[in-house]
Design an enzyme around this catalytic site. Structure first.
Site, PDB file in Angstrom:
ATOM      1  N   SER A 195       4.524   3.021   8.051  1.00 23.61           N
ATOM      2  CA  SER A 195       4.145   1.930   7.161  1.00 23.61           C
ATOM      3  C   SER A 195       5.321   1.495   6.294  1.00 23.61           C
ATOM      4  O   SER A 195       6.126   2.314   5.844  1.00 23.61           O
ATOM      5  CB  SER A 195       2.998   2.356   6.242  1.00 23.61           C
TER       6      SER A 195
ATOM      7  N   ASP B  77       0.079  -7.471   1.843  1.00 27.32           N
ATOM      8  CA  ASP B  77       0.647  -6.120   1.874  1.00 27.32           C
ATOM      9  C   ASP B  77       2.168  -6.166   1.840  1.00 27.32           C
ATOM     10  O   ASP B  77       2.852  -5.864   2.822  1.00 27.32           O
ATOM     11  CB  ASP B  77       0.138  -5.393   3.122  1.00 27.32           C
TER      12      ASP B  77
ATOM     13  N   HIS C 172       0.818  -1.219   0.000  1.00 30.94           N
ATOM     14  CA  HIS C 172       0.000   0.000   0.000  1.00 30.94           C
ATOM     15  C   HIS C 172       0.852   1.269   0.000  1.00 30.94           C
ATOM     16  O   HIS C 172       0.320   2.378  -0.098  1.00 30.94           O
ATOM     17  CB  HIS C 172      -0.995   0.005   1.170  1.00 30.94           C
TER      18      HIS C 172
END
Length: 258
Positions: free
Chosen positions: A204, A110, A65
């Site tokens: 992230s 992910d 992502h």
């Protein structure tokens, strides 16, 4: 190099709430300068994107992502104000995603594997992190790191990356905390049950390190971060090691676990 460094500094300072799925290190301490040699910064013209992990001189792993157009990768950064002489910048040559990834779920499978346009040189502040030889056990103490928020409800970001120790938790903890969505079997549940330490906004893609091996990728978690019984959810790197190694070996048709 000076112009690239100035641009990178400006981009890192332009942190915002733009990505709701991004995470950061809350409740940590400033990392030692040689404690995060594998940590990578992903950025583009809009600003800081994500963290990443160098796994060898030609490849970086981050969260799927985190993908964006025209991003670059910065290696060897510690302070946003002080240049390390061995900092290096690279462009992605190729990007690889799980072919069976759900397009309508940004955190499904992910993981993104990035081949660099040229090799990174190992140095005092740059070194790859080993892939895991086995999955971490529940209770393992692991380290998180990144330049994300240090206070969940305020736009306060550190000059140097922050590090914190958290624990691998039973998957049931995350399934209970996030009963409104599926917590995949190919993820790790990690944090502190009483809260206070967590990855947070703009961490992230960064690593979860257990026993000095690369075990997890920061994916998603509770908002605000660091709340009791709302741990972080991390892509389980061990489950993807065969896919990673196959792609690196040249098998571009390799598939990920279901």
């Amino acid at each position: 190099m000076v112009l690239i460094r100035v641009l990178a500094n400006l981009l890192i300072l332009q942190l915002s709430y733009a990505q709701k799925s991004s995470e950061l290190v809350f409740g940590g301490r400033p990392c030692n300068i040689n404690e995060h040699r594998s940590l990578v910064v992903l950025f583009n013209s809009s600003g800081f994107l994500c963290g990443g992990t160098l796994i060898n001189q030609d490849w970086v792993v981050t969260a799927a992502h985190c993908d964006s157009n025209n991003f670059q990768l910065l290696f060897g950064v510690h302070s946003k104000k002080t240049l390390n002489e061995d900092e290096q910048t690279r462009d992605p040559k190729e990007k690889f995603f799980c072919p069976n990834r759900k397009k309508d779920d940004e955190v499904d499978k992910d993981i993104m594997l990035i081949k660099l346009d040229s090799s990174v040189n190992n140095s005092e502040h740059i070194a790859p992190l080993s892939l895991p030889s086995s999955p971490p056990s529940v209770g393992s103490v692991c380290r998180i790191m990144g330049w994300g928020k240090t206070i969940p409800t305020k736009d306060i970001y550190p000059d140097v990356p922050h590090c914190a120790n958290i624990n691998i938790l039973d998957h049931a903890v995350c399934r209970t905390a996030y009963s409104w969505r599926q917590v995949a079997n190919t993820t790790l549940c990690a944090g502190i049950l009483q809260g206070g330490k967590d990855t947070c906004h703009f961490d992230s893609g960064g690593p979860l390190i257990c026993n000095e091996q690369f075990h997890g990728i920061v994916s998603w978690g509770g908002h605000p971060c660091g709340q009791p019984r709302e741990p972080g959810v991390y892509t389980n790197v061990f489950d993807y090691t065969d896919w990673i190694q196959s792609i690196i070996a040249g098998n571009k048709d390799a598939t990920c676990p279901p």
